[in-house]
Design a protein around this motif. Structure first.
Motif, PDB file in Angstrom:
ATOM      1  N   ARG A 108       6.230  -1.547   7.652  1.00 58.36           N
ATOM      2  CA  ARG A 108       6.282  -0.124   7.076  1.00 58.36           C
ATOM      3  C   ARG A 108       7.575   0.430   6.761  1.00 58.36           C
ATOM      4  NH1 ARG A 108       2.808   3.581  10.677  1.00 58.36           N
ATOM      5  NH2 ARG A 108       3.225   5.012   8.980  1.00 58.36           N
ATOM      6  N   ASP A 109       7.661   0.938   5.446  1.00 61.42           N
ATOM      7  CA  ASP A 109       8.863   1.582   5.138  1.00 61.42           C
ATOM      8  C   ASP A 109       8.719   3.037   4.827  1.00 61.42           C
ATOM      9  OD1 ASP A 109      11.168   2.484   3.739  1.00 61.42           O
ATOM     10  OD2 ASP A 109      11.408   0.698   2.483  1.00 61.42           O
ATOM     11  N   ILE A 143      -0.571  -1.503  12.293  1.00 64.30           N
ATOM     12  CA  ILE A 143       1.139  -0.890  12.713  1.00 64.30           C
ATOM     13  C   ILE A 143       0.860   0.511  13.111  1.00 64.30           C
ATOM     14  CG2 ILE A 143       1.516  -0.429   9.895  1.00 64.30           C
ATOM     15  CD1 ILE A 143       4.434  -1.707  11.202  1.00 64.30           C
ATOM     16  N   ARG A 144       1.420   0.751  14.228  1.00 61.84           N
ATOM     17  CA  ARG A 144       1.652   1.994  14.652  1.00 61.84           C
ATOM     18  C   ARG A 144       2.879   2.846  14.390  1.00 61.84           C
ATOM     19  NH1 ARG A 144       0.135  -1.198  19.321  1.00 61.84           N
ATOM     20  NH2 ARG A 144      -1.598  -0.897  20.487  1.00 61.84           N
ATOM     21  N   TRP A 145       2.888   4.023  14.464  1.00 66.72           N
ATOM     22  CA  TRP A 145       4.000   4.798  14.111  1.00 66.72           C
ATOM     23  C   TRP A 145       5.300   4.351  14.616  1.00 66.72           C
ATOM     24  CZ3 TRP A 145       7.202   6.853  17.421  1.00 66.72           C
ATOM     25  CH2 TRP A 145       7.047   6.982  18.943  1.00 66.72           C
ATOM     26  N   CYS A 158       0.815  -1.279   0.018  1.00 68.60           N
ATOM     27  CA  CYS A 158       0.064   0.113  -0.068  1.00 68.60           C
ATOM     28  C   CYS A 158       0.745   1.139   0.004  1.00 68.60           C
ATOM     29  CB  CYS A 158      -0.921  -0.101   1.183  1.00 68.60           C
ATOM     30  SG  CYS A 158      -2.129   1.428   1.426  1.00 68.60           S
ATOM     31  N   VAL A 159       0.868   1.986  -1.004  1.00 67.43           N
ATOM     32  CA  VAL A 159       1.718   3.256  -1.258  1.00 67.43           C
ATOM     33  C   VAL A 159       0.893   4.353  -0.754  1.00 67.43           C
ATOM     34  CG1 VAL A 159       2.994   4.671  -2.678  1.00 67.43           C
ATOM     35  CG2 VAL A 159       3.120   2.073  -3.197  1.00 67.43           C
ATOM     36  N   ALA A 160       1.144   5.233   0.092  1.00 69.99           N
ATOM     37  CA  ALA A 160       0.399   6.227   0.665  1.00 69.99           C
ATOM     38  C   ALA A 160       0.963   7.524   0.290  1.00 69.99           C
ATOM     39  CB  ALA A 160       0.506   6.320   2.156  1.00 69.99           C
ATOM     40  N   TYR A 184       3.440  -3.087   3.977  1.00 71.71           N
ATOM     41  CA  TYR A 184       3.493  -4.184   3.270  1.00 71.71           C
ATOM     42  C   TYR A 184       2.612  -5.342   4.083  1.00 71.71           C
ATOM     43  CZ  TYR A 184       7.441  -2.305   0.613  1.00 71.71           C
ATOM     44  OH  TYR A 184       8.054  -1.468  -0.342  1.00 71.71           O
ATOM     45  N   LEU A 185       1.815  -5.971   3.782  1.00 71.60           N
ATOM     46  CA  LEU A 185       1.427  -7.164   4.262  1.00 71.60           C
ATOM     47  C   LEU A 185       1.866  -8.459   3.733  1.00 71.60           C
ATOM     48  CD1 LEU A 185      -0.687  -8.270   6.598  1.00 71.60           C
ATOM     49  CD2 LEU A 185      -2.595  -8.205   4.652  1.00 71.60           C
TER      50      LEU A 185
END
Length: 121
Positions: free
Chosen positions: A71-72, A51-53, A22-24, A79-80
């Motif tokens: 997350r990246d 997922i938290r910060w 998922c690209v935000a 990513y999942l």
């Protein structure tokens, strides 16, 4: 304003693996809780993982031990990783974002358009 775009869905046989991404957009991405929901035909939408910060993750009991969320922030991407997939995992998977993990579970602020995951038996 945050926009979310999912990718990585597809068809896989039971026991196989898929990775959703998922690209935000948005400069505040790193400050959001991110996660995934899914909805199977005829069923209610359900929480899958969040997922938290700070990178701490939470998973639904049904996927714990099989799915991994990461997350990246440099790539504005979460990513999942889905392993040991079961036919029961078949659903449309939606990326979501919220101010905090509590809001993510019940009323996300932003949604992706969904990615179909189909697991054959």
């Amino acid at each position: 304003q945050v926009q979310l775009v999912e990718s990585g869905g597809g068809l896989v046989q039971a026991g196989g693996s898929l990775r959703l991404a998922c690209v935000a957009s948005g400069r505040t991405f790193s400050g959001h809780a991110m996660g995934w929901f899914r909805q199977a035909p005829g069923k209610e939408r359900e929480f899958v993982a969040g997922i938290r910060w700070n990178g701490v993750t939470s998973y639904a009991v049904s996927v714990k031990g099989r799915f991994t969320l990461s997350r990246d922030n440099a790539k504005n991407t979460v990513y999942l990783q889905m392993n040991s997939l079961k036919p029961e995992d078949t659903a449309v998977y939606y990326c979501a974002a919220a101010i905090d993990i509590g809001r993510l579970r019940y009323e996300p602020d932003y949604w992706g358009q969904g990615a179909q995951v189909t697991v054959s038996s």
